[in-house]
Design an enzyme around this catalytic site. Structure first.
Site: not given
Ligand code: UT7
Length: 329
Positions: A114, A256, A286
């Protein structure tokens, strides 16, 4: 005094729009509400099946050349930043050179995920400063949709396809690149990766495909988020300090386009009014290396960026890679 100048910018987005509701309708266990709240993304663009990365790059390049008042024959060097090249060999830049009909140009790809557009600008800067080349086309183009596992709700909601480009020269006319900074941390690059397809896992096998090794994967999304925020902030401060200015002097931040919450955090921590972040992630998601190149072009073309504005482009990506460019428009 002569300095590195941007003569034109361009971008290209495929017309096919995939909304969060479309993802729900495809049977993905997600909601528009979750995606918008956690990322800021409402929709993204998807390239037609017959389009490869160099095709998107071609259209962005034509737009940048037109703004610069140049043709492809004026270009000495073409650098394409991408992690989704048309083929591993030849490079996406080679395919692009042929499509642009620019046989005089030297071409190669840069792989910095990225952060690729800023790494491309940084490489171009070195060649221009030592006068190896006079006019450089830096293109950032990605077809991320082909790398995604559309059943993995953690990843497939984030990315989209598109391309951005800039024509650079050393001179007195144009928009001045005051600095570029690039950094890498190879020891911690395992968090955001596409394991298959390289020498570690080739030849490609049924097993590697069944295991999903050819998809983009994120192991610790939360950790990536926190590291990204830290690196974005370091990059902004580094650009300001290097140029002897205060962060508050910067008119626009064109980062980014990873996640809206990152920029809400940074806005609070660095006391930057949130309106100064120019974001396109809502409509494009992204697009890896192409995100900030496309966003810069949009901000230029819609008149948001005014002459003399100071623009900071902080980036962070897989690898890990990060850095910035500071531009006086
Ligand atoms: O381009 C390079 C730079 N980008 C990055 O490095 C990405 C950085 N990370 C992020 O932007 C965020 O961490 C994400 C958007 C990828 C994820 O958001 P989050 O708020 O950190 O969610 P999480 O991974 O902590 O997941 C929370 C919950 C989980 O469920 P449980 O385990 O709490 O029951 C996930 O399974 O949300 C669930 N979840 C979703 N639910 C509905 C994960 N993806 C989804 C989804 N829809 N698409």
């Amino acid at each position: 005094m002569e300095s590195i100048r941007i003569l034109g910018t361009g971008s290209y987005l495929p017309s096919n729009v995939l909304t969060n509701f479309d993802l729900q309708n495809m049977g993905l266990d997600t909601t528009d509400e979750w995606i918008v709240q956690r990322t800021g993304v409402s929709e993204r663009r998807i390239a037609d099946p017959d389009m490869a990365t160099s095709d998107l790059g071609y259209h962005a390049s034509r737009n940048a050349l037109e703004m610069a008042g140049m043709t492809a024959k004026d270009i000495d060097l073409i650098i394409v930043a991408t992690i989704t090249p048309d083929t591993c060999c030849p490079s996406a830049a080679n395919w692009l050179q042929a499509k642009l009909e620019a046989p005089q140009a030297v071409t190669f790809d840069v792989t910095a995920a990225c952060s690729g557009f800023i790494f491309g600008l940084n490489v171009a800067e070195q060649y221009l400063k030592n006068k190896t080349f006079q006019t450089v086309l830096v293109v950032a183009a990605e077809v991320m949709s082909r790398t995604l596992d559309w059943k993995d709700r953690r990843t497939c909601i984030l990315w989209g396809d598109g391309a951005g480009a800039a024509v650079l020269t050393l001179g007195n006319e144009g928009h001045e690149i005051l600095s570029t900074h690039v950094h890498t941390d190879g020891a911690n690059g395992e968090d955001l990766l596409m394991p298959g397809g390289g020498s570690k896992t080739t030849p490609i096998s049924h097993e590697s495909v069944d295991k999903g090794l050819h998809h983009l994967n994120m192991i610790e999304a939360n950790l990536s988020f926190r590291i990204a925020v830290r690196r974005f902030m370091e990059s902004i401060k580094e650009a300001a300090e290097f140029n002897n200015i205060d962060v508050e002097d910067i008119n626009w931040f064109i980062p980014h386009q990873a996640n809206i919450r990152m920029f809400q955090n940074i806005s609070k921590s660095l006391k930057i009014p949130f309106e100064r972040f120019y974001l396109t992630l809502q409509k494009y998601g992204n697009i890896s290396s192409a995100s900030c190149a496309i966003t810069l072009d949009e901000a230029v073309r819609d008149g948001s960026i005014k002459p003399k504005d100071l623009i900071c482009l902080p980036v962070f990506g897989g690898g890990l890679t990060w850095g910035s460019a500071l531009i006086r428009w």
